[in-house]
Design an enzyme around this catalytic site. Structure first.
Site, PDB file in Angstrom:
ATOM      1  N   TYR A   1      11.087 -16.605  16.696  1.00 44.80           N
ATOM      2  CA  TYR A   1      10.673 -17.447  16.006  1.00 44.80           C
ATOM      3  C   TYR A   1      10.849 -18.987  16.410  1.00 44.80           C
ATOM      4  O   TYR A   1      12.015 -19.688  15.476  1.00 44.80           O
ATOM      5  CB  TYR A   1      11.162 -17.324  14.496  1.00 44.80           C
ATOM      6  CG  TYR A   1      10.492 -15.408  13.894  1.00 44.80           C
ATOM      7  CD1 TYR A   1      10.874 -14.802  14.376  1.00 44.80           C
ATOM      8  CD2 TYR A   1       9.091 -15.588  13.384  1.00 44.80           C
ATOM      9  CE1 TYR A   1      11.322 -13.316  13.674  1.00 44.80           C
ATOM     10  CE2 TYR A   1       8.656 -13.700  13.155  1.00 44.80           C
ATOM     11  CZ  TYR A   1       9.421 -12.905  13.976  1.00 44.80           C
ATOM     12  OH  TYR A   1       9.120 -11.755  13.219  1.00 44.80           O
TER      13      TYR A   1
ATOM     14  N   LYS B   1       5.012  -7.311   8.610  1.00 43.34           N
ATOM     15  CA  LYS B   1       4.820  -6.871   7.225  1.00 43.34           C
ATOM     16  C   LYS B   1       3.245  -5.577   7.464  1.00 43.34           C
ATOM     17  O   LYS B   1       3.474  -5.163   6.694  1.00 43.34           O
ATOM     18  CB  LYS B   1       5.287  -7.527   6.203  1.00 43.34           C
ATOM     19  CG  LYS B   1       6.228  -8.255   5.569  1.00 43.34           C
ATOM     20  CD  LYS B   1       7.398  -6.859   5.026  1.00 43.34           C
ATOM     21  CE  LYS B   1       8.773  -7.730   5.678  1.00 43.34           C
ATOM     22  NZ  LYS B   1       9.502  -7.162   5.996  1.00 43.34           N
TER      23      LYS B   1
ATOM     24  N   TYR C   1      12.610 -10.020   4.957  1.00 41.74           N
ATOM     25  CA  TYR C   1      12.844  -9.265   6.751  1.00 41.74           C
ATOM     26  C   TYR C   1      12.844  -7.904   7.174  1.00 41.74           C
ATOM     27  O   TYR C   1      12.096  -7.217   7.308  1.00 41.74           O
ATOM     28  CB  TYR C   1      13.056 -10.351   7.730  1.00 41.74           C
ATOM     29  CG  TYR C   1      12.612  -9.938   9.081  1.00 41.74           C
ATOM     30  CD1 TYR C   1      11.114 -11.210   9.081  1.00 41.74           C
ATOM     31  CD2 TYR C   1      12.999  -9.489  10.237  1.00 41.74           C
ATOM     32  CE1 TYR C   1      11.498 -11.103  10.552  1.00 41.74           C
ATOM     33  CE2 TYR C   1      12.069  -9.521  11.443  1.00 41.74           C
ATOM     34  CZ  TYR C   1      11.184  -9.996  11.713  1.00 41.74           C
ATOM     35  OH  TYR C   1      11.239  -9.782  13.207  1.00 41.74           O
TER      36      TYR C   1
ATOM     37  N   HIS D   1      17.740  -4.278  16.127  1.00 42.81           N
ATOM     38  CA  HIS D   1      18.174  -5.454  15.414  1.00 42.81           C
ATOM     39  C   HIS D   1      18.679  -6.560  14.915  1.00 42.81           C
ATOM     40  O   HIS D   1      18.793  -5.427  13.526  1.00 42.81           O
ATOM     41  CB  HIS D   1      16.937  -6.272  16.406  1.00 42.81           C
ATOM     42  CG  HIS D   1      15.790  -6.499  17.362  1.00 42.81           C
ATOM     43  ND1 HIS D   1      15.333  -7.542  17.762  1.00 42.81           N
ATOM     44  CD2 HIS D   1      16.029  -5.611  18.489  1.00 42.81           C
ATOM     45  CE1 HIS D   1      15.037  -7.289  19.653  1.00 42.81           C
ATOM     46  NE2 HIS D   1      15.498  -5.717  19.644  1.00 42.81           N
TER      47      HIS D   1
ATOM     48  N   PRO E   1       0.829 -12.486  10.464  1.00 45.58           N
ATOM     49  CA  PRO E   1       1.691 -10.775  11.127  1.00 45.58           C
ATOM     50  C   PRO E   1       3.602 -12.117  10.375  1.00 45.58           C
ATOM     51  O   PRO E   1       4.193 -11.296  11.441  1.00 45.58           O
ATOM     52  CB  PRO E   1       1.692 -11.069  12.428  1.00 45.58           C
ATOM     53  CG  PRO E   1       0.154 -11.915  12.857  1.00 45.58           C
ATOM     54  CD  PRO E   1      -0.246 -12.878  11.632  1.00 45.58           C
TER      55      PRO E   1
HETATM   56  P1  FAD Z   1      -5.018   0.273  11.625  1.00 46.88           P
HETATM   57  O1  FAD Z   1      -3.707   0.779  12.292  1.00 46.88           O
HETATM   58  O2  FAD Z   1      -6.256  -0.965  11.550  1.00 46.88           O
HETATM   59  O3  FAD Z   1      -6.026   1.896  11.300  1.00 46.88           O
HETATM   60  C1  FAD Z   1      -7.085   2.367  10.446  1.00 46.88           C
HETATM   61  C2  FAD Z   1      -7.997   3.081  11.805  1.00 46.88           C
HETATM   62  O4  FAD Z   1      -9.028   3.025  11.188  1.00 46.88           O
HETATM   63  C3  FAD Z   1      -8.208   2.435  13.512  1.00 46.88           C
HETATM   64  O5  FAD Z   1      -7.675   3.650  14.102  1.00 46.88           O
HETATM   65  C4  FAD Z   1      -9.527   2.548  13.102  1.00 46.88           C
HETATM   66  O6  FAD Z   1     -10.697   2.641  14.323  1.00 46.88           O
HETATM   67  C5  FAD Z   1     -10.008   3.968  12.297  1.00 46.88           C
HETATM   68  N1  FAD Z   1     -11.722   3.387  11.442  1.00 46.88           N
HETATM   69  C6  FAD Z   1     -11.872   2.554  10.656  1.00 46.88           C
HETATM   70  N2  FAD Z   1     -13.281   2.535  10.173  1.00 46.88           N
HETATM   71  C7  FAD Z   1     -13.305   3.996  10.573  1.00 46.88           C
HETATM   72  C8  FAD Z   1     -14.710   4.546  10.148  1.00 46.88           C
HETATM   73  N3  FAD Z   1     -15.506   3.856   9.267  1.00 46.88           N
HETATM   74  N4  FAD Z   1     -14.405   5.935  10.295  1.00 46.88           N
HETATM   75  C9  FAD Z   1     -13.191   6.617  11.019  1.00 46.88           C
HETATM   76  N5  FAD Z   1     -11.992   5.954  11.462  1.00 46.88           N
HETATM   77  C10 FAD Z   1     -12.239   4.606  10.985  1.00 46.88           C
HETATM   78  N6  FAD Z   1       1.118  -6.636  12.091  1.00 46.88           N
HETATM   79  C11 FAD Z   1       2.266  -6.925  12.332  1.00 46.88           C
HETATM   80  O7  FAD Z   1       2.976  -6.523  11.612  1.00 46.88           O
HETATM   81  N7  FAD Z   1       2.993  -7.711  13.613  1.00 46.88           N
HETATM   82  C12 FAD Z   1       1.365  -8.288  14.569  1.00 46.88           C
HETATM   83  O8  FAD Z   1       1.393  -8.475  15.200  1.00 46.88           O
HETATM   84  C13 FAD Z   1       0.601  -7.763  14.265  1.00 46.88           C
HETATM   85  N8  FAD Z   1      -0.672  -7.291  15.170  1.00 46.88           N
HETATM   86  C14 FAD Z   1      -1.876  -7.450  15.323  1.00 46.88           C
HETATM   87  C15 FAD Z   1      -2.951  -7.169  15.935  1.00 46.88           C
HETATM   88  C16 FAD Z   1      -4.257  -7.113  15.339  1.00 46.88           C
HETATM   89  C17 FAD Z   1      -4.959  -6.904  16.287  1.00 46.88           C
HETATM   90  C18 FAD Z   1      -3.936  -6.459  14.529  1.00 46.88           C
HETATM   91  C19 FAD Z   1      -5.878  -6.588  13.757  1.00 46.88           C
HETATM   92  C20 FAD Z   1      -3.840  -6.147  13.369  1.00 46.88           C
HETATM   93  C21 FAD Z   1      -2.129  -6.902  13.580  1.00 46.88           C
HETATM   94  N9  FAD Z   1      -1.284  -6.607  12.376  1.00 46.88           N
HETATM   95  C22 FAD Z   1       0.428  -6.896  12.941  1.00 46.88           C
HETATM   96  C23 FAD Z   1      -1.030  -5.639  11.886  1.00 46.88           C
HETATM   97  C24 FAD Z   1      -1.254  -4.127  11.521  1.00 46.88           C
HETATM   98  O9  FAD Z   1      -0.756  -3.446  13.014  1.00 46.88           O
HETATM   99  C25 FAD Z   1      -1.463  -3.134  11.279  1.00 46.88           C
HETATM  100  O10 FAD Z   1      -1.410  -3.389   9.652  1.00 46.88           O
HETATM  101  C26 FAD Z   1      -1.816  -2.047  11.149  1.00 46.88           C
HETATM  102  O11 FAD Z   1      -2.070  -1.580  11.846  1.00 46.88           O
HETATM  103  C27 FAD Z   1      -1.931  -0.879   9.602  1.00 46.88           C
HETATM  104  O12 FAD Z   1      -2.411  -0.265  10.117  1.00 46.88           O
HETATM  105  P2  FAD Z   1      -3.136   1.043   9.457  1.00 46.88           P
HETATM  106  O13 FAD Z   1      -2.869   2.418   9.785  1.00 46.88           O
HETATM  107  O14 FAD Z   1      -3.181   0.471   8.028  1.00 46.88           O
HETATM  108  O15 FAD Z   1      -4.828   0.122   9.934  1.00 46.88           O
HETATM  109  C1  DHB Z   2       6.255  -8.593  16.827  1.00 46.48           C
HETATM  110  C2  DHB Z   2       5.146  -9.034  15.980  1.00 46.48           C
HETATM  111  C3  DHB Z   2       5.185  -9.704  14.645  1.00 46.48           C
HETATM  112  O1  DHB Z   2       4.279  -9.918  14.080  1.00 46.48           O
HETATM  113  C4  DHB Z   2       6.823 -10.518  14.383  1.00 46.48           C
HETATM  114  O2  DHB Z   2       6.753 -10.914  13.657  1.00 46.48           O
HETATM  115  C5  DHB Z   2       7.195  -9.973  14.858  1.00 46.48           C
HETATM  116  C6  DHB Z   2       7.642  -8.952  16.246  1.00 46.48           C
HETATM  117  C7  DHB Z   2       5.285  -7.951  17.648  1.00 46.48           C
HETATM  118  O3  DHB Z   2       4.433  -7.273  18.028  1.00 46.48           O
HETATM  119  O4  DHB Z   2       6.854  -7.325  18.824  1.00 46.48           O
END
Ligand code: FAD
Ligand code: DHB
Length: 394
Positions: free
Chosen positions: A203, A300, A388, A75, A296
């Site tokens: 947005y 980021k 962004y 994009h 979100p």
């Molecule tokens: P996570 O992806 O959270 O991974 C952590 C992992 O650790 C999980 O699989 C969990 O099961 C595991 N875990 C936890 N505790 C334990 C334990 N005690 N033992 C073993 N395993 C464990 N970001 C955006 O930019 N746009 C979005 O639209 C967006 N939507 C989101 C929606 C939701 C519901 C959430 C929660 C987050 C969202 N985010 C979004 C943020 C983005 O998805 C996260 O920043 C990203 O997943 C971070 O990755 P991570 O690997 O740090 O953590």
């Molecule tokens: C998506 C999520 C976001 O938080 C964003 O800023 C843009 C796109 C997505 O899930 O596609």
């Protein structure tokens, strides 16, 4: 109880833990990933979709970008909608960068496939219950499986276990500082089996609240609506969602229609800004959501998690190869510089586009003036485009 050993014990098979394990393997450093949930669960948990320019490069350089390059969509800009008008922010023209639309679920699937193909050790349904000995040289993770409690001894433990994991609370409270901001709203996110109604992300800032139009390939739309922070999916039957989305995306002169279709996933996400400093105590390192959360709006969260993993992989590989701790010692400060940049951008973009339920008519006029400025000033839109698409790797 037999005690197993590995170099790096990683808690969490989200994007941060999986990328770290993959990069360590390529650098010749052994690791074990412990994941509380099943493989099916982590591969289908709907979350983010935007991959920054620099993170796409990290994935390609790590040999894990092939499917992203085939199935993802590059994009070159986004659309801002406000006061019934549309303004395109042209990333390519403003900063010479782009982003890739490729779902977090697909990145997780790709990284799990790579780890397993490379003989990697990723243990699902293995929940860490305690981290011990982080102030010494041989930390240990206790974890539970169907077969009972196990112990993994490591040189370093990396907690990639998200905001609610056990990693961050394992650091003594007096050794860390938490910075936090909450928001009086959340996002309702849906997936729908309907081709996206626009080629680029939209947005939208509307008197009724924020809305975002995104996509998951040519046949699936991903949409978000600002809702109250105590709202839940039970309040949102499908018809209400589509009507609300159509109202928030409407253009003053018409000429644009939101296509609707069956909704296959619905969830409310709370909004929060959070940073834990430092991101390390002794032999315990924190990465991704375990250390920081952004709202979100700026897309980021996933990108920060991937950057942390890349920095840590380099630091732990250098320690492993030479015994030199310099990069491990610098990890927290280096990562936090990017984290705070993203914290600023995400809370700024959230304020720019959401309706603050406690805000006044004055605040809304100022918000409109700010959006007008971005639409009319090249330097103002360039700032949005640079942040962004992702600032240079630090
Ligand atoms: P996570 O992806 O959270 O991974 C952590 C992992 O650790 C999980 O699989 C969990 O099961 C595991 N875990 C936890 N505790 C334990 C334990 N005690 N033992 C073993 N395993 C464990 N970001 C955006 O930019 N746009 C979005 O639209 C967006 N939507 C989101 C929606 C939701 C519901 C959430 C929660 C987050 C969202 N985010 C979004 C943020 C983005 O998805 C996260 O920043 C990203 O997943 C971070 O990755 P991570 O690997 O740090 O953590
Ligand atoms: C998506 C999520 C976001 O938080 C964003 O800023 C843009 C796109 C997505 O899930 O596609």
């Amino acid at each position: 109880m037999a005690e197993e050993r590995t170099r790096v014990g990683i808690i969490g098979a989200g994007p941060a833990g999986l990328l770290l394990s993959h990069l360590l393997h390529r650098a010749g450093v052994e690791s074990v990933v412990l994941e509380a949930r099943t493989r099916d669960h982590v591969e289908h948990r709907q979350r983010a979709g935007v991959v920054e320019h620099g993170v796409a490069r990290i994935l390609r350089a790590a040999g894990a970008g092939a499917r992203m390059d085939r199935a993802g969509a590059v994009h070159h800009g986004i659309e801002l909608r406000f006061d019934g008008r549309s303004h395109r922010v042209d990333f390519a023209g403003l900063c010479g960068r782009d982003v890739v639309l490729y779902a977090q679920t697909e990145i997780v699937k790709d990284l799990i496939a790579h780890r397993l193909a490379d003989g990697g050790d990723v243990r699902f349904a293995a929940a860490a219950t305690a981290i011990e000995g982080i102030e010494g040289e041989r930390p240990r993770i206790r974890y539970g499986t169907a077969a009972g409690e196990q112990v993994l001894a490591c040189d370093f433990v990396v907690a990639c276990d998200g905001f609610h994991g056990i990693g961050r609370p394992s650091i003594p409270a007096e050794r860390v500082r938490h910075f936090e901001k909450s928001y009086p709203f959340g996002w309702l996110g849906i997936l729908a089996d309907v081709p996206p109604s626009a080629t680029e992300l939209i947005y939208a800032r509307h008197e009724r609240g924020f809305a975002l139009h995104s996509q998951r390939g040519p046949r699936v739309s991903r949409l978000y609506l600002q809702v109250g922070n105590d709202d839940h999916v039970g309040n949102w039957p499908d018809d209400r969602i589509w009507a609300e989305l159509a109202a928030r995306f409407a253009l003053r002169d018409g000429g644009w229609e939101l296509a609707t279709g069956p909704i296959t996933d619905k969830a409310v996400t709370p909004m929060r800004s959070f940073v834990c400093e430092p991101m390390r105590h002794g032999r315990l390192l924190l990465a991704g959501d375990a250390a920081h959360i952004v709202p979100p709006t700026g897309a980021k969260g996933l990108n920060l998690a991937m950057h942390d993993a890349a920095l840590l992989a380099e630091a732990l590989a250098s320690w492993h190869a030479t015994g030199d701790h310099t990069l491990v010692d610098g990890y927290s400060d280096t990562a936090l510089r990017r984290v705070w940049r993203a914290e600023h951008f995400s809370s700024w973009m959230t304020g720019l586009l959401h309706r603050d339920p406690n805000g006044s008519a004055f605040d809304r006029r100022v918000q409109s003036a700010h959006l007008e400025f971005i639409a009319s000033s090249r330097s103002a839109s360039a700032q949005l485009a640079e942040n962004y698409t992702g600032l240079p790797y630090v």
